[in-house]
Design a protein around this motif. Structure first.
Motif, PDB file in Angstrom:
ATOM      1  N   THR A 190      77.402 -29.195   3.831  1.00 34.71           N
ATOM      2  CA  THR A 190      77.620 -27.746   3.934  1.00 34.71           C
ATOM      3  C   THR A 190      79.087 -27.455   3.664  1.00 34.71           C
ATOM      4  O   THR A 190      79.974 -28.129   4.193  1.00 34.71           O
TER       5      THR A 190
ATOM      6  N   THR B  76      81.955 -24.514   3.664  1.00 33.83           N
ATOM      7  CA  THR B  76      82.346 -23.155   4.062  1.00 33.83           C
ATOM      8  C   THR B  76      83.671 -22.857   3.385  1.00 33.83           C
ATOM      9  O   THR B  76      84.598 -23.671   3.442  1.00 33.83           O
TER      10      THR B  76
ATOM     11  N   THR C  95      79.095 -19.553   2.849  1.00 36.20           N
ATOM     12  CA  THR C  95      78.610 -20.885   3.209  1.00 36.20           C
ATOM     13  C   THR C  95      77.628 -21.355   2.142  1.00 36.20           C
ATOM     14  O   THR C  95      76.729 -20.605   1.735  1.00 36.20           O
TER      15      THR C  95
ATOM     16  N   ASN D  24      75.068 -16.964   2.592  1.00 31.21           N
ATOM     17  CA  ASN D  24      74.745 -18.301   3.072  1.00 31.21           C
ATOM     18  C   ASN D  24      73.680 -18.801   2.099  1.00 31.21           C
ATOM     19  O   ASN D  24      72.525 -18.399   2.170  1.00 31.21           O
TER      20      ASN D  24
END
Ligand code: EPU
Length: 412
Positions: free
Chosen positions: A69, A71, A39, A224
């Motif tokens: 964001t 992913t 991510t 992340n």
């Protein structure tokens, strides 16, 4: 596409800086090196990013991009012919080369040439030399490049600290068994961002003076990661604030734009800052300057055309010499159409101020040229028409809303 831009009533406001374009591109391209899903946060929703996402999707990657964001569920790239026409639309697509080499034990693929802004000649000979030094057979044809063979760790002594070459070597060698060394590497904040990202997945990359040491690992795990803010967008708005009645930018590490802050202070601009914001206070009389643009920590080439606009509003002669892109000049003719007095002799740009900016119809030739024309247009309260405004959407997120919040009208 065209846009009309004018000063309505300047409001000294707070602008939140978006994620960095030039960090996001190599980091997104590097995602195919990861062995698990990952991510990424603070990814700007700009054209260059969405183009790269499209290219990766067409190469079989599963990608969700929502609210900045990203992913990514990486899949092995199986095609050996990367001929997606989007590749030739952006410079950052050359990071796919390093990532594909880095994710395969044995290479055998062709790719069409990367594109991007035309800033004079933009060869990729440094990249090709580096891949050859790592043992690859690189065959350059008119429309495509072919890569074949296995790479081995080596010591690179770069003739020039090229950003893209440094990044491509890192991408190619992060999963290569053994130690790869890059001497005279580039150390722009975007490279540090990429290294931090790769290390967050278990890579073993360190920096010592002007050398990057990559100790290859065989697995990169999930992460992340939050991409840094865009220092060039930050610089663009600081210069805009210097042209007008001040500004505050937030969500930026002032260290990343220290060369700009130093220059602005040296010409009499009051600046205050916290660890994640910078404020330009109302201007006093500014002093002309002589600026030499050079690799980081020097003054960034991407802010050259923008600081040129500030020089047009300072009494006296200022000079700018760009040692990175020596012919990055496409803004000069257009600014002169707006009544500026800018000349270029032996790669030194001279600017005579103060010019009263006139509203005209002008044309952008690349991303930062476009940004400089917008700054100039913001100095007149009648509409300037900028042709090829599309360039701005390649690199500046929500530019229209951000300008509107400062009292600058931007109508597409
Ligand atoms: N160069 C060569 N051969 C090569 C590579 C570079 O001669 O193989 C020359 C270039 O022509 C230039 C100099 O070396 O004169 C520097 O190029 P560098 O490789 O450092 O830059 P880049 O990787 O092509 C990136 C940014 C540019 C930014 C420069 C310098 C991306 C996608 N591009 O380009 O960003 O100006 O570093 O900081 O990250 C922009 O965002 O508007 C932009 C142009």
């Amino acid at each position: 596409m065209k846009a009309k831009i004018k000063l309505n009533k300047y409001k000294n406001n707070i602008i939140s800086i978006s994620g960095s374009k030039n960090s996001s591109l190599p980091i997104i391209a590097a995602s195919i090196l990861c062995d698990e899903y990952l991510t990424l946060n603070n990814i700007p929703n700009i054209k260059d990013v969405t183009l790269l996402i499209d290219i990766l999707r067409n190469l079989g990657q599963t990608i969700i991009f929502k609210n900045n964001t990203l992913t990514i569920y990486p899949h092995k790239i199986t095609t050996n012919a990367l001929f997606d026409s989007n590749i030739s639309k952006l410079r950052g697509s050359y990071y796919l080369i390093g990532s594909i080499i880095g994710s395969n034990k044995e290479c055998d693929f062709s790719i069409i040439y990367p594109g991007g802004c035309t800033l004079g000649s933009r060869p990729i000979n440094f990249h090709i030399n580096a891949f050859r030094k790592m043992g690859l057979l690189v065959n350059t044809k008119k429309e495509k490049i072919h890569f074949e063979g296995n790479i081995h760790p080596t010591i690179h002594d770069l003739d020039y600290p090229s950003v893209g070459t440094t990044i491509n070597i890192i991408l190619a060698s992060v999963k290569l068994e053994g130690i790869t060394i890059i001497n005279n590497c580039a150390l722009e904040p975007e490279i540090i961002d990429l290294i931090n990202f790769l290390n967050s997945m278990g890579a073993n990359i360190s920096i010592s003076n002007h050398t990057i040491i990559i100790n290859g690992v065989n697995y990169l795990h999930s992460t992340n990661y939050t991409v840094s803010s865009d220092r060039i967008e930050a610089g663009t708005f600081l210069i805009l604030g210097a042209l007008h009645n001040g500004i505050t930018i937030k969500n930026i590490n002032p260290n990343d734009i220290y060369s700009l802050i130093n220059l602005l202070r040296s010409i009499n601009i009051d600046i205050s800052m916290t660890n994640n914001s910078v404020t330009i206070h109302k201007n006093k009389e500014l002093k002309p300057f002589n600026l030499v643009i050079s690799p980081y920590p020097g003054f960034p080439t991407d802010l050259g055309p923008l600081i040129c606009v500030l020089a047009t509003q300072i009494n006296g002669t200022s000079t700018i010499k760009d040692t990175v892109y020596k012919t990055r000049n496409s803004h000069i003719k257009e600014l002169n159409k707006m009544n500026c007095l800018i000349s270029c002799n032996k790669s030194i740009i001279s600017i005579e101020g103060i010019s009263k900016i006139k509203n005209k119809t002008i044309k952008a030739y690349d991303l930062r040229c476009c940004a400089s024309l917008i700054l100039a247009a913001s100095l007149n309260n009648k509409f300037t028409t900028i042709k090829n405004i599309d360039y701005i959407f390649r690199g500046y997120e929500n530019i229209k809303d951000k300008l509107n919040s400062l009292g600058i009208d931007f109508i597409v």
